[in-house]
Motif scaffolding. Structure first.
Motif, PDB file in Angstrom:
ATOM      1  N   TYR A   1       0.838  -1.209   0.000  1.00  0.00           N
ATOM      2  CA  TYR A   1       0.000   0.000   0.000  1.00  0.00           C
ATOM      3  C   TYR A   1       0.870   1.255   0.000  1.00  0.00           C
ATOM      4  O   TYR A   1       0.642   2.184  -0.805  1.00  0.00           O
ATOM      5  N   LEU A   2       1.871   1.303   0.852  1.00  0.00           N
ATOM      6  CA  LEU A   2       2.736   2.486   0.948  1.00  0.00           C
ATOM      7  C   LEU A   2       3.554   2.687  -0.327  1.00  0.00           C
ATOM      8  O   LEU A   2       3.801   3.827  -0.734  1.00  0.00           O
ATOM      9  N   ILE A   3       3.955   1.590  -0.962  1.00  0.00           N
ATOM     10  CA  ILE A   3       4.695   1.703  -2.226  1.00  0.00           C
ATOM     11  C   ILE A   3       3.844   2.401  -3.282  1.00  0.00           C
ATOM     12  O   ILE A   3       4.312   3.316  -3.976  1.00  0.00           O
ATOM     13  N   PHE A   4       2.588   1.983  -3.402  1.00  0.00           N
ATOM     14  CA  PHE A   4       1.727   2.581  -4.426  1.00  0.00           C
ATOM     15  C   PHE A   4       1.302   4.000  -4.048  1.00  0.00           C
ATOM     16  O   PHE A   4       1.078   4.826  -4.941  1.00  0.00           O
ATOM     17  N   ILE A   5       1.213   4.289  -2.766  1.00  0.00           N
ATOM     18  CA  ILE A   5       0.972   5.674  -2.357  1.00  0.00           C
ATOM     19  C   ILE A   5       2.138   6.544  -2.795  1.00  0.00           C
ATOM     20  O   ILE A   5       1.958   7.662  -3.310  1.00  0.00           O
ATOM     21  N   GLY A   6       3.343   6.023  -2.628  1.00  0.00           N
ATOM     22  CA  GLY A   6       4.526   6.757  -3.077  1.00  0.00           C
ATOM     23  C   GLY A   6       4.543   6.972  -4.578  1.00  0.00           C
ATOM     24  O   GLY A   6       4.886   8.058  -5.063  1.00  0.00           O
ATOM     25  N   ILE A   7       4.155   5.938  -5.335  1.00  0.00           N
ATOM     26  CA  ILE A   7       4.108   6.076  -6.799  1.00  0.00           C
ATOM     27  C   ILE A   7       3.056   7.101  -7.208  1.00  0.00           C
ATOM     28  O   ILE A   7       3.270   7.915  -8.121  1.00  0.00           O
ATOM     29  N   LEU A   8       1.907   7.079  -6.528  1.00  0.00           N
ATOM     30  CA  LEU A   8       0.863   8.064  -6.825  1.00  0.00           C
ATOM     31  C   LEU A   8       1.340   9.484  -6.521  1.00  0.00           C
ATOM     32  O   LEU A   8       0.951  10.439  -7.211  1.00  0.00           O
ATOM     33  N   LEU A   9       2.172   9.627  -5.500  1.00  0.00           N
ATOM     34  CA  LEU A   9       2.690  10.953  -5.146  1.00  0.00           C
ATOM     35  C   LEU A   9       3.565  11.540  -6.247  1.00  0.00           C
ATOM     36  O   LEU A   9       3.518  12.744  -6.511  1.00  0.00           O
ATOM     37  N   VAL A  10       4.365  10.691  -6.894  1.00  0.00           N
ATOM     38  CA  VAL A  10       5.308  11.206  -7.899  1.00  0.00           C
ATOM     39  C   VAL A  10       4.729  11.213  -9.304  1.00  0.00           C
ATOM     40  O   VAL A  10       5.299  11.831 -10.203  1.00  0.00           O
ATOM     41  N   THR A  11       3.585  10.536  -9.503  1.00  0.00           N
ATOM     42  CA  THR A  11       3.007  10.461 -10.850  1.00  0.00           C
ATOM     43  C   THR A  11       2.719  11.827 -11.470  1.00  0.00           C
ATOM     44  O   THR A  11       3.046  12.050 -12.649  1.00  0.00           O
ATOM     45  N   PRO A  12       2.124  12.793 -10.741  1.00  0.00           N
ATOM     46  CA  PRO A  12       1.874  14.109 -11.359  1.00  0.00           C
ATOM     47  C   PRO A  12       3.147  14.836 -11.787  1.00  0.00           C
ATOM     48  O   PRO A  12       3.095  15.708 -12.660  1.00  0.00           O
ATOM     49  N   PHE A  13       4.282  14.489 -11.195  1.00  0.00           N
ATOM     50  CA  PHE A  13       5.528  15.183 -11.492  1.00  0.00           C
ATOM     51  C   PHE A  13       6.355  14.484 -12.567  1.00  0.00           C
ATOM     52  O   PHE A  13       7.039  15.128 -13.357  1.00  0.00           O
ATOM     53  N   PHE A  14       6.287  13.142 -12.635  1.00  0.00           N
ATOM     54  CA  PHE A  14       7.122  12.395 -13.565  1.00  0.00           C
ATOM     55  C   PHE A  14       6.313  11.578 -14.573  1.00  0.00           C
ATOM     56  O   PHE A  14       6.894  10.896 -15.409  1.00  0.00           O
ATOM     57  N   GLY A  15       4.996  11.635 -14.470  1.00  0.00           N
ATOM     58  CA  GLY A  15       4.157  10.865 -15.379  1.00  0.00           C
ATOM     59  C   GLY A  15       3.996  11.532 -16.729  1.00  0.00           C
ATOM     60  O   GLY A  15       4.401  12.678 -16.944  1.00  0.00           O
ATOM     61  N   LYS A  16       3.376  10.796 -17.643  1.00  0.00           N
ATOM     62  CA  LYS A  16       3.123  11.296 -18.989  1.00  0.00           C
ATOM     63  C   LYS A  16       1.758  11.952 -19.039  1.00  0.00           C
ATOM     64  O   LYS A  16       0.756  11.351 -18.654  1.00  0.00           O
ATOM     65  N   GLU A  17       1.709  13.184 -19.534  1.00  0.00           N
ATOM     66  CA  GLU A  17       0.452  13.922 -19.598  1.00  0.00           C
ATOM     67  C   GLU A  17      -0.249  13.673 -20.927  1.00  0.00           C
ATOM     68  O   GLU A  17       0.343  13.807 -22.002  1.00  0.00           O
ATOM     69  N   VAL A  18      -1.523  13.302 -20.845  1.00  0.00           N
ATOM     70  CA  VAL A  18      -2.352  13.069 -22.025  1.00  0.00           C
ATOM     71  C   VAL A  18      -3.705  13.720 -21.780  1.00  0.00           C
ATOM     72  O   VAL A  18      -4.372  13.409 -20.790  1.00  0.00           O
TER      73      VAL A  18
END
Length: 424
Positions: free
Chosen positions: A83-100
């Motif tokens: 759970y904490l791993i995916f919370i961490g991934i969700l935290l960084v997604t807006p900054f390092f994710g691909k925008e579509v």
């Protein structure tokens, strides 16, 4: 007999067969959704979506193998960490994710990308099961309610930052599991009241009708001889609160992105913009309706071939089924989904630990919500919010996340003879 042999014998093969039936029917429909009448592109062609979906199917089988050979205790012991791993991934997604299209939903490297919001569903289910498995955890107590809703709302808030309203909505399906585990009914009654009032506020723009309704109710009570001033004052206050809530709903909706506002308005007035915002739903209903009783036949859908319905291989995959296989084909698939959900309820109720039961009902809640909302969306009974049909819609993240979600529960169920404890 070895423990692994016991697990294999206890695997619920009916559920496994239902899963593969839905996956394969979905795969054939994905090909139908992208088929343009040219025979040179086969269903196995990796340059089209059906070919790529086959890759996702084989990788999903690899995930199934890993889950089924793993120790069932691993999922419980690592639930909070996952759970904490995916919370961490969700935290960084807006900054390092691909925008579509103004949304940052996926993260990864090169062409390999996943949507963390999809995988966080099973992580949240594991975390809630771990936290709520204690015999002393009682959802009728406010403290425990705050803990459970805190675990639930954290990924919701992070997903809304992407922003992805559709995926965030899915997390509220856990309320079904909460109900099974003892969350007081008053919350559901209050929630349904707010939903009804919200729909009334959005569907009837003139609040004078709400005022009229409350006034009529007060007069009706007086005429019946219910002259208790406390009751009349109470209903009057409820009426004023309803009007205030109605205005607040209008305010919230006005702050949503324009395309989301339009989708909500189209729900109440399908003819508002049939060539614009209402195009998807209008064409989807035409496709489903044109299928009639038996459908036009596989790969014979005209709405499909001429791309009248956008995103027909993902969110609107059900309209492909309706057009080519008709009412009968749609009914068969709906019955397969209902059979799967029924089987999962049977499995959840026979678990020997509270952890497995809670996780099982979380799986049921998520699949039921996706199933109902996606179909309601394609026939115009719900706004278009981008919720895929489980095991049917195209996409690696969608198929993998649903596969992991389901087969963790199948693994837990197959290991129930080795689990200690009892249902509380």
């Amino acid at each position: 007999m070895r423990e692994s042999d016991i697990h294999i014998n206890r695997v619920d093969w009916v559920t496994v067969l239902l899963y593969f039936a839905l996956v394969m029917i979905g795969w054939f429909n994905i090909y139908a959704a992208v088929y343009d009448g040219q025979a040179e592109k086969s269903i196995f062609d990796f340059s089209i979506n059906s070919g790529m979906q086959l890759v996702w199917i084989f990788t999903a089988i690899a995930l199934i193998t890993v889950i089924m050979v793993a120790d069932h205790r691993l999922f419980e012991n690592l639930s909070i960490i996952i759970y904490l791993i995916f919370i961490g991934i969700l935290l960084v997604t807006p900054f390092f994710g691909k925008e579509v299209n103004g949304q940052t939903l996926s993260i990864g490297f090169g062409s390999f990308r996943i949507q963390p919001g999809e995988f966080a569903k099973f992580a949240t289910a594991l975390a809630l099961a771990k936290i709520m498995e204690r015999p002393t955890f009682d959802l009728s107590k406010t403290k425990n309610q705050l803990v459970a809703f805190g675990v639930l709302m954290l990924p919701v808030l992070l997903i809304l930052l992407q922003p992805d309203t559709g995926t965030a909505m899915v997390y509220f399906s856990f309320l079904i599991m909460f109900y099974r585990e003892g969350l007081p009914q008053r919350y559901y009654i209050l929630g349904l009241a707010f939903i009804a009032l919200s729909l009334l506020s959005l569907g009837i723009k003139e609040n004078i009708y709400i005022v009229f309704g409350i006034t009529a109710l007060v007069i009706f009570l007086i005429l019946l001889g219910k002259k208790s001033w406390q009751r009349i004052v109470a209903f009057s206050l409820i009426g004023l609160g309803a009007i205030a809530y109605s205005y607040s709903i209008d305010f919230v909706v006005s702050k949503l992105p324009e395309h989301q506002q339009n989708r909500i308005m189209v729900l109440f007035n399908p003819d508002l913009d049939p060539l614009g915002v209402g195009w998807n739903v209008t064409q989807s209903k035409i496709a489903i309706g044109s299928g009639g009783l038996w459908g036009k036949g596989y790969l014979q859908g005209t709405q499909t071939k001429f791309d009248f319905v956008p995103e027909q291989h993902t969110d609107f995959i059900f309209c492909t089924l309706g057009e080519e296989f008709g009412w009968i084909g749609s009914l068969v698939v709906i019955l397969l989904f209902l059979a799967l959900l029924y089987r999962l309820v049977v499995m959840a109720e026979r678990q020997k630990t509270r952890f497995s039961r809670i996780y099982g009902y979380s799986v049921i809640s998520i699949l039921l919500f996706h199933f109902m909302i996606n179909i309601a969306m394609t026939i115009g009974l719900f706004p278009v919010v981008g919720i895929p049909l489980p095991f049917f819609s195209y996409g690696g993240s969608s198929l993998w996340s649903f596969t992991v979600l389901l087969f963790i529960f199948i693994k837990l169920d197959s290991s129930r003879a080795q689990q200690l404890g009892r249902i509380n």
